[in-house]
Scaffold this motif. Structure first.
Motif, PDB file in Angstrom:
ATOM      1  N   MET A   1       0.842  -1.183   0.000  1.00 59.05           N
ATOM      2  CA  MET A   1       0.000   0.000   0.000  1.00 59.05           C
ATOM      3  C   MET A   1       0.890   1.249   0.000  1.00 59.05           C
ATOM      4  O   MET A   1       1.556   1.534   0.989  1.00 59.05           O
ATOM      5  CB  MET A   1      -0.921  -0.010   1.226  1.00 59.05           C
ATOM      6  CG  MET A   1      -1.711   1.274   1.428  1.00 59.05           C
ATOM      7  SD  MET A   1      -2.685   1.765   0.011  1.00 59.05           S
ATOM      8  CE  MET A   1      -3.781   0.353  -0.130  1.00 59.05           C
ATOM      9  N   THR A   2       0.913   1.923  -1.125  1.00 62.03           N
ATOM     10  CA  THR A   2       1.706   3.157  -1.215  1.00 62.03           C
ATOM     11  C   THR A   2       0.912   4.318  -0.637  1.00 62.03           C
ATOM     12  O   THR A   2      -0.217   4.568  -1.042  1.00 62.03           O
ATOM     13  CB  THR A   2       2.052   3.461  -2.684  1.00 62.03           C
ATOM     14  OG1 THR A   2       2.796   2.376  -3.222  1.00 62.03           O
ATOM     15  CG2 THR A   2       2.892   4.745  -2.787  1.00 62.03           C
ATOM     16  N   PRO A   3       1.476   5.049   0.321  1.00 63.35           N
ATOM     17  CA  PRO A   3       0.717   6.162   0.890  1.00 63.35           C
ATOM     18  C   PRO A   3       0.528   7.302  -0.106  1.00 63.35           C
ATOM     19  O   PRO A   3       1.334   7.489  -1.025  1.00 63.35           O
ATOM     20  CB  PRO A   3       1.575   6.621   2.080  1.00 63.35           C
ATOM     21  CG  PRO A   3       2.902   6.008   1.901  1.00 63.35           C
ATOM     22  CD  PRO A   3       2.783   4.854   0.972  1.00 63.35           C
ATOM     23  N   GLY A 126       3.360  -2.811   6.830  1.00 62.23           N
ATOM     24  CA  GLY A 126       2.396  -3.043   7.903  1.00 62.23           C
ATOM     25  C   GLY A 126       2.492  -2.117   9.099  1.00 62.23           C
ATOM     26  O   GLY A 126       1.733  -2.277  10.069  1.00 62.23           O
ATOM     27  N   ALA A 127       3.394  -1.138   9.075  1.00 63.02           N
ATOM     28  CA  ALA A 127       3.500  -0.204  10.201  1.00 63.02           C
ATOM     29  C   ALA A 127       2.214   0.622  10.312  1.00 63.02           C
ATOM     30  O   ALA A 127       1.624   1.012   9.308  1.00 63.02           O
ATOM     31  CB  ALA A 127       4.695   0.716  10.011  1.00 63.02           C
ATOM     32  N   VAL A 128       1.799   0.891  11.554  1.00 63.94           N
ATOM     33  CA  VAL A 128       0.632   1.751  11.790  1.00 63.94           C
ATOM     34  C   VAL A 128       1.028   3.210  11.623  1.00 63.94           C
ATOM     35  O   VAL A 128       0.324   4.008  10.998  1.00 63.94           O
ATOM     36  CB  VAL A 128       0.063   1.504  13.201  1.00 63.94           C
ATOM     37  CG1 VAL A 128      -1.103   2.445  13.498  1.00 63.94           C
ATOM     38  CG2 VAL A 128      -0.374   0.053  13.349  1.00 63.94           C
ATOM     39  N   GLY A 145      -0.956   4.794   8.685  1.00 68.10           N
ATOM     40  CA  GLY A 145      -1.802   3.796   8.045  1.00 68.10           C
ATOM     41  C   GLY A 145      -3.280   4.076   8.276  1.00 68.10           C
ATOM     42  O   GLY A 145      -3.657   4.995   9.030  1.00 68.10           O
ATOM     43  N   ALA A 146      -4.138   3.264   7.665  1.00 67.91           N
ATOM     44  CA  ALA A 146      -5.580   3.481   7.707  1.00 67.91           C
ATOM     45  C   ALA A 146      -6.147   3.459   9.120  1.00 67.91           C
ATOM     46  O   ALA A 146      -7.134   4.141   9.415  1.00 67.91           O
ATOM     47  CB  ALA A 146      -6.280   2.430   6.849  1.00 67.91           C
ATOM     48  N   ALA A 147      -5.509   2.716  10.031  1.00 68.49           N
ATOM     49  CA  ALA A 147      -6.020   2.620  11.403  1.00 68.49           C
ATOM     50  C   ALA A 147      -6.026   3.975  12.107  1.00 68.49           C
ATOM     51  O   ALA A 147      -6.773   4.175  13.076  1.00 68.49           O
ATOM     52  CB  ALA A 147      -5.186   1.627  12.205  1.00 68.49           C
TER      53      ALA A 147
END
Length: 199
Positions: A1-3, A126-128, A145-147
């Motif tokens: 997932m590229t930010p 996978g880093a938050v 991340g999305a969280a």
């Protein structure tokens, strides 16, 4: 997932010029060089396919410069109410496509593209939250991340995302990049040949 990159370029820079006549983001980083905000954006665009740049109304040409580079420029009508308004505006602009964000400041032109790549890789892994660290100190930009989206959207006033870093697990990414600490806050932060010619 590229930010998705978010470049906060809506500040007025009152400490740089209390009169408001000189926009620090449009000052050259070096003699004959590109402007502060263009250098900041270029490092992001070297790595990230999408960079949303948020600007203020009456930005004096910031939007035009960033649009010419290839940024997705959006104007925040409430920018003067604080950084959080600009950030939330840019986040909403990036939805629903974006799942992660790398938030950078328009007055930090010396961040290396390699630092941005390392943060993007950490989020993809996978880093938050991913924050750069140089010499034992954390700097900017920071990737989320999305969280973190609900907390980011709840920010208000001149509150940045710093307190989110205290509540979330932060992946520290070691970089050899003093640019993560170097913002343009006052004329003396530019080379002498620049600020000496702009009284």
């Amino acid at each position: 997932m590229t930010p998705v990159g978010i470049l906060l370029a809506a500040g007025r820079g009152r400490r740089f010029d209390p009169s408001g006549t000189r926009n620090k983001l449009l000052q050259p980083v070096a003699a004959g060089g590109e402007s502060v905000v263009v250098a900041s954006a270029r490092a992001m665009l070297a790595v990230l396919p999408t960079v949303v740049a948020v600007v203020a109304p009456d930005d004096g040409g910031v939007a035009d410069a960033l649009r010419a580079l290839g940024c997705d420029v959006t104007t925040c009508p409430d920018a003067d109410e604080g950084m959080a308004q600009s950030l939330v505006h840019a986040l909403r602009h990036s939805l629903p496509q974006a799942q992660a964000w790398l938030i950078a400041l328009g007055d930090m032109p010396r961040v290396h593209p390699a630092t941005i790549q390392a943060l993007a890789d950490a989020i993809a892994g996978g880093a938050v939250v991913a924050a750069p660290v140089c010499g034992g100190r954390r700097g900017n930009p920071v990737a989320f991340g999305a969280a973190c989206l609900p907390e980011l959207l709840a920010l208000s006033g001149d509150e940045g995302a710093r307190h989110i870093l205290k509540r979330q697990q932060v992946t520290e990414v070691a970089v050899d990049d003093p640019g993560i600490f170097q913002d343009i806050d006052q004329p003396s932060d530019l080379p002498p040949e620049i600020h000496s010619h702009n009284p």
